[in-house]
Design a protein around this motif. Structure first.
Motif, PDB file in Angstrom:
ATOM      1  N   GLU A  15       0.835  -1.206   0.000  1.00 23.43           N
ATOM      2  CA  GLU A  15       0.000   0.000   0.000  1.00 23.43           C
ATOM      3  C   GLU A  15       0.866   1.251   0.000  1.00 23.43           C
ATOM      4  OE1 GLU A  15      -3.914   1.765   2.404  1.00 23.43           O
ATOM      5  OE2 GLU A  15      -2.218   0.994   3.532  1.00 23.43           O
ATOM      6  N   LEU A  19       0.766   4.370  -2.377  1.00 20.13           N
ATOM      7  CA  LEU A  19       0.580   5.717  -1.804  1.00 20.13           C
ATOM      8  C   LEU A  19       1.564   6.689  -2.426  1.00 20.13           C
ATOM      9  CD1 LEU A  19      -0.404   7.832   0.326  1.00 20.13           C
ATOM     10  CD2 LEU A  19       1.234   6.840   1.906  1.00 20.13           C
ATOM     11  N   LYS A  22       0.420   7.514  -5.849  1.00 21.17           N
ATOM     12  CA  LYS A  22      -0.736   8.418  -5.799  1.00 21.17           C
ATOM     13  C   LYS A  22      -0.272   9.838  -5.474  1.00 21.17           C
ATOM     14  CE  LYS A  22      -5.310   7.562  -6.160  1.00 21.17           C
ATOM     15  NZ  LYS A  22      -5.468   7.099  -7.515  1.00 21.17           N
ATOM     16  N   TYR A  26      -0.708  13.130  -7.584  1.00 24.84           N
ATOM     17  CA  TYR A  26      -1.333  14.324  -7.028  1.00 24.84           C
ATOM     18  C   TYR A  26      -0.512  15.565  -7.373  1.00 24.84           C
ATOM     19  CZ  TYR A  26      -3.041  17.701  -3.643  1.00 24.84           C
ATOM     20  OH  TYR A  26      -3.544  18.837  -3.047  1.00 24.84           O
TER      21      TYR A  26
ATOM     22  N   ILE B  36      -8.199  12.421  -6.320  1.00 25.31           N
ATOM     23  CA  ILE B  36      -6.888  11.864  -5.978  1.00 25.31           C
ATOM     24  C   ILE B  36      -6.531  12.237  -4.543  1.00 25.31           C
ATOM     25  CG2 ILE B  36      -4.443  11.825  -6.564  1.00 25.31           C
ATOM     26  CD1 ILE B  36      -5.170  12.656  -9.384  1.00 25.31           C
ATOM     27  N   GLU B  37      -6.845  13.508  -4.182  1.00 27.96           N
ATOM     28  CA  GLU B  37      -6.534  14.004  -2.843  1.00 27.96           C
ATOM     29  C   GLU B  37      -7.236  13.171  -1.777  1.00 27.96           C
ATOM     30  OE1 GLU B  37      -7.519  18.208  -2.496  1.00 27.96           O
ATOM     31  OE2 GLU B  37      -8.309  17.753  -0.491  1.00 27.96           O
ATOM     32  N   SER B  39      -8.377  10.061  -1.973  1.00 26.70           N
ATOM     33  CA  SER B  39      -7.851   8.701  -1.884  1.00 26.70           C
ATOM     34  C   SER B  39      -6.461   8.706  -1.248  1.00 26.70           C
ATOM     35  CB  SER B  39      -7.860   8.072  -3.293  1.00 26.70           C
ATOM     36  OG  SER B  39      -6.579   7.712  -3.684  1.00 26.70           O
ATOM     37  N   CYS B  40      -5.645   9.720  -1.599  1.00 24.09           N
ATOM     38  CA  CYS B  40      -4.312   9.862  -1.020  1.00 24.09           C
ATOM     39  C   CYS B  40      -4.408  10.054   0.488  1.00 24.09           C
ATOM     40  CB  CYS B  40      -3.644  11.092  -1.654  1.00 24.09           C
ATOM     41  SG  CYS B  40      -1.894  10.896  -1.939  1.00 24.09           S
ATOM     42  N   MET B  43      -5.433   6.875   2.326  1.00 19.26           N
ATOM     43  CA  MET B  43      -4.316   5.931   2.361  1.00 19.26           C
ATOM     44  C   MET B  43      -3.278   6.350   3.378  1.00 19.26           C
ATOM     45  SD  MET B  43      -3.164   4.322  -1.268  1.00 19.26           S
ATOM     46  CE  MET B  43      -3.507   5.564  -2.489  1.00 19.26           C
ATOM     47  N   VAL B  44      -2.901   7.637   3.363  1.00 13.92           N
ATOM     48  CA  VAL B  44      -1.822   8.077   4.245  1.00 13.92           C
ATOM     49  C   VAL B  44      -2.263   8.035   5.711  1.00 13.92           C
ATOM     50  CG1 VAL B  44      -2.149  10.596   4.424  1.00 13.92           C
ATOM     51  CG2 VAL B  44       0.132   9.682   4.262  1.00 13.92           C
ATOM     52  N   HIS B  46      -4.394   5.879   6.964  1.00 16.32           N
ATOM     53  CA  HIS B  46      -4.363   4.463   7.335  1.00 16.32           C
ATOM     54  C   HIS B  46      -2.938   4.005   7.592  1.00 16.32           C
ATOM     55  CE1 HIS B  46      -4.316   0.088   6.098  1.00 16.32           C
ATOM     56  NE2 HIS B  46      -5.104   0.088   7.145  1.00 16.32           N
ATOM     57  N   GLN B  47      -2.012   4.400   6.679  1.00 18.00           N
ATOM     58  CA  GLN B  47      -0.611   4.001   6.811  1.00 18.00           C
ATOM     59  C   GLN B  47      -0.010   4.556   8.120  1.00 18.00           C
ATOM     60  OE1 GLN B  47       2.145   2.989   4.029  1.00 18.00           O
ATOM     61  NE2 GLN B  47       0.505   1.524   3.769  1.00 18.00           N
ATOM     62  N   CYS B  87       5.454   9.334   5.228  1.00 25.45           N
ATOM     63  CA  CYS B  87       4.003   9.540   5.395  1.00 25.45           C
ATOM     64  C   CYS B  87       3.702  10.951   5.901  1.00 25.45           C
ATOM     65  CB  CYS B  87       3.429   8.531   6.398  1.00 25.45           C
ATOM     66  SG  CYS B  87       3.229   6.893   5.699  1.00 25.45           S
ATOM     67  N   ILE B  90       4.077  13.381   3.038  1.00 23.29           N
ATOM     68  CA  ILE B  90       2.938  13.307   2.111  1.00 23.29           C
ATOM     69  C   ILE B  90       1.701  13.958   2.758  1.00 23.29           C
ATOM     70  CG2 ILE B  90       1.324  11.759   0.932  1.00 23.29           C
ATOM     71  CD1 ILE B  90       3.627   9.852   0.459  1.00 23.29           C
TER      72      ILE B  90
END
Ligand SMILES: CC(C)(COP(=O)(O)OP(=O)(O)OC[C@H]1O[C@@H](n2cnc3c(N)ncnc32)[C@H](O)[C@@H]1OP(=O)(O)O)[C@@H](O)C(=O)NCCC(=O)NCCS
Ligand SMILES: CC(C)(COP(=O)(O)OP(=O)(O)OC[C@H]1O[C@@H](n2cnc3c(N)ncnc32)[C@H](O)[C@@H]1OP(=O)(O)O)[C@@H](O)C(=O)NCCC(=O)NCCS
Lengths: 328, 328
Positions: A15, A19, A22, A26, B36-37, B39-40, B43-44, B46-47, B87, B90
């Motif tokens: 993932e 990321l 992505k 972005y 995109i923002e 989903s990014c 993801m970030v 969650h990570q 992370c 980002i």
């Protein structure tokens, strides 16, 4: 245990890689957006300038034309007006740098809200903020008017008012930056209210202060009650405006909105006028007080002047707004 | 004349059509960017959560491991730390909603600055704003200390200070929202300064005020002079940090930056410490003044306490910062 953690990290890494991709996507899309934005902005600025020039030329030479040219002239004017309207819409949909007071207070950070729904959300939140603060101020002013009589509590109330009006100035500047048609007088009204509260803050605890204090607290109670009514009216308008723009089955028509608006204004207007008369009365009381033998403070005539300016501005602006709504 | 205008309008219309297309393209790209923002961001988030959990688990079980497992454990910790760093980067490159004080004052408008160069520009403008205000306050405080002695002018000065510190709080909140590592104490320092200036504002024109006023004005002059030195240091750091990040020929190395930073701090520190001692002295004078027979106002002990808290906070935070820089 280390083995299970290492496995978990390996799963996460899949993932993580997507990321990073992505995030790169972005950044690339952001750069593309900025390029399109720049070119759009330069085009719309050029178009607006040209249409303004042509519009002014048309206006200037309108009288010199013969009767047979009039229809063509009116057609060109309509054409220009249509194009200008679209240009203004496009201009407002692009992020613009802050100016004036916003630039001074926030620095050069963009406060442009780009979609209609963001603008509605922001305005709803602004009205909600005013509602909560109005309730707090109402409770505070009732308490200081009826129970608490300490100069320190009065000072806290005035500080809260100063902070509240300054925050309103910031938020309304952001609204205006994003296309809201708030009249300039309402923002100036807040500046004057900040000055007035500042004067009340530094007014020493003297005979003249004690003579005026209760009247000011009573006025604050009424003002906050008035703002509750205004919240009801403004949030009602906002809700219906939003429904008008969003719902495709048009269960709410423009006529329906206007009917609600007029009923709301009919209810609100008498209370508003009473508030303005209250302001004029405050100015009158302070003016009389300035001639009192025990009154030496400059705060008395100064607040009288400000209350009178507030009365005049409120009365004339509201009358002007009502007249233009009636004529429309 | 109408004919030539009509021709001009036809020419403009070509650009107008391409403007409308560009505007549609802008809206489409903006929507894509937002998708995109979203989903990014999910993801970030969650990570980050997962890596934090794993990091905590590793830390907790670190002591229970045998010697042969230690290298693997350290390797996993390094892996987690690296991923967390990416992370965070980002996360900071994505627009985030405002919280706390910014949300209260500005409402829900995004104040995220998305590119490094925008962040540097914003910080440079913030330092420049502080410089101009410092010069204005320096001139004002010199004038009130040496020539002008009216309570109204003092009040104006205190109002200006209140506005200045509130604006700094807003701007520094925006900086922190965008990743600046300003210590929390410096922002709290501004809140306390606002309260202090508020107290000075409502302090009646009494014997105790007259006895403290000149000392406060002298302190303001020194504070503003100190802020000029701080500007020189901070803007120098910012310029070199920017050069470090942007220039590919690396004519400025990390060592070169650190050397400049240490020389700057060596120059600045004695002046800072003198300022803190001045604050402690103000607290002492006010404390003694509160026992004066003609002093009845609560403002005296209140300001004494605040000056003392400011001294303690400044002294310990600066010492902590210097120590951590020394150890790094
Ligand atoms: C007279 C009044 C009811 C008219 O309201 P309206 O129908 O919204 O009038 P307008 O068409 O001029 O409003 C245009 C915009 O200004 C906003 N606006 C109007 N008055 C406002 C006010 N006092 N504060 C903030 N925003 C205001 C409206 O919300 C609208 O916003 P939008 O363009 O984003 O949709 C309104 O101006 C009002 O309430 N004035 C009283 C102000 C007051 O508080 N006086 C002090 C009492 S002592
Ligand atoms: C001690 C001091 C010189 C250290 O400065 P520094 O080298 O920038 O220290 P840090 O590494 O902690 O700075 C981290 C960040 O906080 C910022 N910062 C530090 N002190 C700041 C302050 N007083 N105001 C605003 N921002 C500050 C830095 O600019 C830096 O920003 P960045 O992350 O965007 O790059 C500085 O904190 C300072 O000048 N303090 C004195 C404050 C003061 O005015 N005291 C009152 C005097 S009476």
């Amino acid at each position: 245990m280390l083995l299970s953690l290492a496995e978990e990290l390996d799963d996460l890494n899949v993932e993580f890689v997507s990321l990073q991709e992505k995030s790169k996507e972005y950044q690339k899309t952001l750069e593309t957006l900025r390029t399109i934005e720049k070119s759009c902005m330069s085009m719309v600025t050029h178009q607006k300038k040209k249409y303004t020039q042509i519009g002014q030329t048309l206006k200037k030479h309108g009288k010199d034309l013969g009767l047979e040219d009039k229809p063509r002239w009116e057609e060109l004017q309509r054409h220009v007006a249509e194009k200008q309207k679209v240009c203004v819409e496009i201009h407002e949909s692009l992020p613009r740098p802050s100016e004036g007071f916003l630039k001074l207070t926030l620095g050069q950070v963009s406060v442009s809200l780009l979609s209609k729904s963001e603008k509605f959300d922001y305005k709803e939140e602004y009205e909600r903020f005013k509602l909560y603060m109005t309730i707090i101020l109402l409770v505070f002013s009732l308490a200081t008017a009826l129970f608490i009589d300490f100069r320190v509590c009065d000072a806290l109330f005035h500080f809260l008012l100063v902070w509240y009006y300054c925050t309103l100035v910031i938020r309304e500047s952001i609204l205006r930056h994003n296309g809201s048609r708030i009249k300039g007088w309402w923002v100036l009204h807040h500046y004057l209210s900040v000055v007035l509260c500042g004067i009340l803050l530094i007014w020493p605890a003297s005979v003249s202060y004690e003579m005026f204090r209760n009247l000011f607290m009573a006025f604050s109670v009424y003002l906050n009650f008035l703002q509750l009514l205004q919240y009801y009216y403004q949030s009602g308008c906002l809700y219906r405006l939003r429904a008008l723009g969003e719902k495709s089955d048009m269960y709410l028509t423009v006529e329906g909105f206007q009917e609600w608006m007029w009923r709301g204004l009919q209810f609100l207007l008498p209370f508003l006028m009473l508030g303005y008369i209250f302001q004029a009365y405050n100015a009158f009381v302070l003016f009389k007080l300035s001639f009192h033998p025990e009154c030496n403070e400059w705060m008395v005539p100064a607040s009288a002047i400000i209350f009178f300016i507030l009365f005049l501005g409120n009365f004339f602006t509201t009358s002007k707004v009502m007249l233009s709504k009636f004529q429309a």
